[in-house]
Design an enzyme around this catalytic site. Structure first.
Site, PDB file in Angstrom:
ATOM      1  CB  CYS A 227     -21.444  13.530   1.850  1.00  0.00           C
ATOM      2  SG  CYS A 227     -20.587  12.162   2.672  1.00  0.00           S
TER       3      CYS A 227
ATOM      4  CB  CYS B  55     -20.446  10.211  -0.818  1.00  0.00           C
ATOM      5  SG  CYS B  55     -18.935  11.169  -0.575  1.00  0.00           S
TER       6      CYS B  55
ATOM      7  CB  CYS C 233     -16.692  13.088   3.431  1.00  0.00           C
ATOM      8  SG  CYS C 233     -17.062  13.355   1.684  1.00  0.00           S
TER       9      CYS C 233
ATOM     10  CG  ASN D 208      10.954 -14.834   0.122  1.00  0.00           C
ATOM     11  OD1 ASN D 208      11.629 -14.721   1.140  1.00  0.00           O
ATOM     12  ND2 ASN D 208       9.622 -14.708   0.132  1.00  0.00           N
TER      13      ASN D 208
ATOM     14  CB  VAL E 157      -0.967  -0.010   1.213  1.00  0.00           C
ATOM     15  CG1 VAL E 157      -1.996  -1.126   1.056  1.00  0.00           C
ATOM     16  CG2 VAL E 157      -0.229  -0.169   2.545  1.00  0.00           C
ATOM     17  CG  ASP E 158       5.180   0.768  -0.467  1.00  0.00           C
ATOM     18  OD1 ASP E 158       5.643  -0.206   0.179  1.00  0.00           O
ATOM     19  OD2 ASP E 158       5.292   0.860  -1.704  1.00  0.00           O
TER      20      ASP E 158
ATOM     21  CB  SER F 139       4.538 -14.864   3.335  1.00  0.00           C
ATOM     22  OG  SER F 139       3.274 -14.208   3.446  1.00  0.00           O
TER      23      SER F 139
ATOM     24  CG  HIS G  67      -3.787  -6.233  -0.744  1.00  0.00           C
ATOM     25  ND1 HIS G  67      -2.863  -7.038  -0.140  1.00  0.00           N
ATOM     26  CD2 HIS G  67      -4.608  -7.072  -1.424  1.00  0.00           C
ATOM     27  CE1 HIS G  67      -3.118  -8.310  -0.424  1.00  0.00           C
ATOM     28  NE2 HIS G  67      -4.169  -8.364  -1.212  1.00  0.00           N
TER      29      HIS G  67
HETATM   30  N1  APR Z   1      13.530  -9.016  -0.126  1.00  0.00           N
HETATM   31  C1  APR Z   1      12.630  -9.928  -0.581  1.00  0.00           C
HETATM   32  N2  APR Z   1      11.768 -10.596   0.229  1.00  0.00           N
HETATM   33  C2  APR Z   1      11.830 -10.315   1.543  1.00  0.00           C
HETATM   34  C3  APR Z   1      12.736  -9.374   2.096  1.00  0.00           C
HETATM   35  C4  APR Z   1      13.601  -8.709   1.192  1.00  0.00           C
HETATM   36  N3  APR Z   1      14.496  -7.799   1.640  1.00  0.00           N
HETATM   37  N4  APR Z   1      12.541  -9.325   3.447  1.00  0.00           N
HETATM   38  C5  APR Z   1      11.545 -10.203   3.726  1.00  0.00           C
HETATM   39  N5  APR Z   1      11.123 -10.808   2.586  1.00  0.00           N
HETATM   40  C6  APR Z   1      10.055 -11.804   2.414  1.00  0.00           C
HETATM   41  C7  APR Z   1       9.791 -12.659   3.618  1.00  0.00           C
HETATM   42  O1  APR Z   1      10.596 -13.841   3.578  1.00  0.00           O
HETATM   43  C8  APR Z   1       8.305 -12.997   3.424  1.00  0.00           C
HETATM   44  O2  APR Z   1       8.180 -14.181   2.633  1.00  0.00           O
HETATM   45  O3  APR Z   1       8.885 -11.051   2.210  1.00  0.00           O
HETATM   46  C9  APR Z   1       7.761 -11.810   2.639  1.00  0.00           C
HETATM   47  C10 APR Z   1       6.851 -10.897   3.437  1.00  0.00           C
HETATM   48  O4  APR Z   1       5.706 -11.628   3.755  1.00  0.00           O
HETATM   49  P1  APR Z   1       4.496 -10.915   4.534  1.00  0.00           P
HETATM   50  O5  APR Z   1       5.020 -10.119   5.662  1.00  0.00           O
HETATM   51  O6  APR Z   1       3.474 -11.998   4.769  1.00  0.00           O
HETATM   52  O7  APR Z   1       3.897  -9.858   3.505  1.00  0.00           O
HETATM   53  P2  APR Z   1       2.994 -10.134   2.249  1.00  0.00           P
HETATM   54  O8  APR Z   1       3.298 -11.472   1.625  1.00  0.00           O
HETATM   55  O9  APR Z   1       3.099  -8.956   1.378  1.00  0.00           O
HETATM   56  O10 APR Z   1       1.517 -10.187   2.874  1.00  0.00           O
HETATM   57  C11 APR Z   1       0.450 -10.246   1.925  1.00  0.00           C
HETATM   58  O11 APR Z   1      -1.228  -9.958   3.580  1.00  0.00           O
HETATM   59  O12 APR Z   1      -0.667  -9.054   5.422  1.00  0.00           O
HETATM   60  C12 APR Z   1      -1.585  -8.916   4.445  1.00  0.00           C
HETATM   61  O13 APR Z   1      -2.571  -7.208   3.149  1.00  0.00           O
HETATM   62  C13 APR Z   1      -1.384  -7.619   3.751  1.00  0.00           C
HETATM   63  O14 APR Z   1      -0.540  -7.180   1.547  1.00  0.00           O
HETATM   64  C14 APR Z   1      -0.363  -7.981   2.693  1.00  0.00           C
HETATM   65  C15 APR Z   1      -0.707  -9.416   2.394  1.00  0.00           C
END
Ligand code: APR
Length: 258
Positions: free
Chosen positions: A164, A137, A161, A227, A110-111, A203, A126
């Site tokens: 509204c 609204c 808002c 990853n 969301v960045d 993840s 997301h």
């Molecule tokens: N480079 C690449 N991968 C990385 C790094 C890095 N420097 N540091 C951590 N990771 C990996 C971790 O190993 C992990 O598998 O990024 C993953 C982050 O996983 P999450 O914290 O679960 O984030 P994400 O997969 O984006 O979650 C999905 O779930 O939490 C909700 O809405 C939220 O968008 C999010 C969604």
């Protein structure tokens, strides 16, 4: 660079040399090297005592809007003071290579770091910290240019808002909510057409986003995962580059240029 990483890098570079359509699925790990904690990292500081699954939910916002709004403002402040890292910048340069007819970044984040790095075709599955809207609204709410510094205890009343008078909510998708339909359609189309998908920093625990690599493989596309997680296992036929985004994507760009 390990021999395993070098081999996967060379294989991925070869795949990209013959690819015309590329899609990149990113998660919180993509922003980790910019200092933005991943979602499943422990909450820190003011927020250590809060459960992010409650804060990021309609029920959490209904129950305590001031705390939830302050949490998102703190995250927005964090992003505004962060910079895209070498991995974001390399991905933007990769996306601009003339060899690709289509290059779509589908992010769960969301960045706005992909956009600030120069990526132009970014799909936010997301939502975004920078797109709050009225709950009544749905009018977009314009945030003050400067981030709000929640100096006091983390409670800030959500804005009202201007159209509204309804309550404004963060522009992110909460647990239990559906993804924005248009964004999901764009992501599915990109996955169905992709020759190669890079899956960076996720993840793969949250659906439907986590199902996109399956769409790519079912359409005979190739999937490569970036990853650093030492325990991560990928599906048969998928490539794994066990490295961070900031290590692997610049190395991939160099390998492609080689
Ligand atoms: N480079 C690449 N991968 C990385 C790094 C890095 N420097 N540091 C951590 N990771 C990996 C971790 O190993 C992990 O598998 O990024 C993953 C982050 O996983 P999450 O914290 O679960 O984030 P994400 O997969 O984006 O979650 C999905 O779930 O939490 C909700 O809405 C939220 O968008 C999010 C969604």
């Amino acid at each position: 660079m390990s021999a395993e990483f070098a081999a996967s890098l060379a294989t991925l570079a070869d795949l990209l040399r013959s690819a015309r359509r590329v899609v990149v699925l990113t998660g919180a790990g993509m922003s980790a090297e910019s200092g933005i904690p991943t979602f499943r990292d422990a909450q820190t500081g003011l927020w250590a005592r809060f459960d992010p699954y409650v804060l990021a939910s309609p029920e959490g916002f209904a129950q305590d809007p001031d705390t939830v709004w302050a949490w998102y403002e703190a995250r927005r402040r964090q992003v505004m003071s962060a910079q895209p890292h070498a991995g974001h910048l390399a991905l933007a340069r990769l996306s601009a290579l003339s060899r690709f007819d289509e290059f779509t970044v589908v992010t769960q984040n969301v960045d706005d770091l992909h956009e600030r790095a120069g990526c132009t075709n970014v799909v936010h599955l997301h939502g975004s910290l920078f797109a709050p809207r009225c709950m009544a609204c749905a009018a977009p709410h314009r945030l003050d240019a400067g981030a709000v510094e929640p100096e006091r205890a983390p409670r800030i009343a959500p804005p009202v808002c201007q159209a509204c008078g309804g309550r404004v909510r963060p522009g992110v998708v909460w647990f239990g909510e559906s993804l924005p339909e248009h964004a999901w359609q764009l992501a599915m189309q990109a996955a169905a057409r992709a020759d190669v998908m890079l899956v960076v920093g996720t993840s793969s625990q949250v659906y439907p986003a986590a199902g996109l690599p399956v769409e790519v493989r079912q359409a005979d596309g190739q999937v490569a995962v970036i990853n650093p997680d030492p325990s991560l296992r990928v599906s048969p036929g998928e490539l794994l580059l066990r490295a961070t985004a900031g290590e692997a994507i610049p190395a991939l760009l160099t390998e492609l240029a080689g």
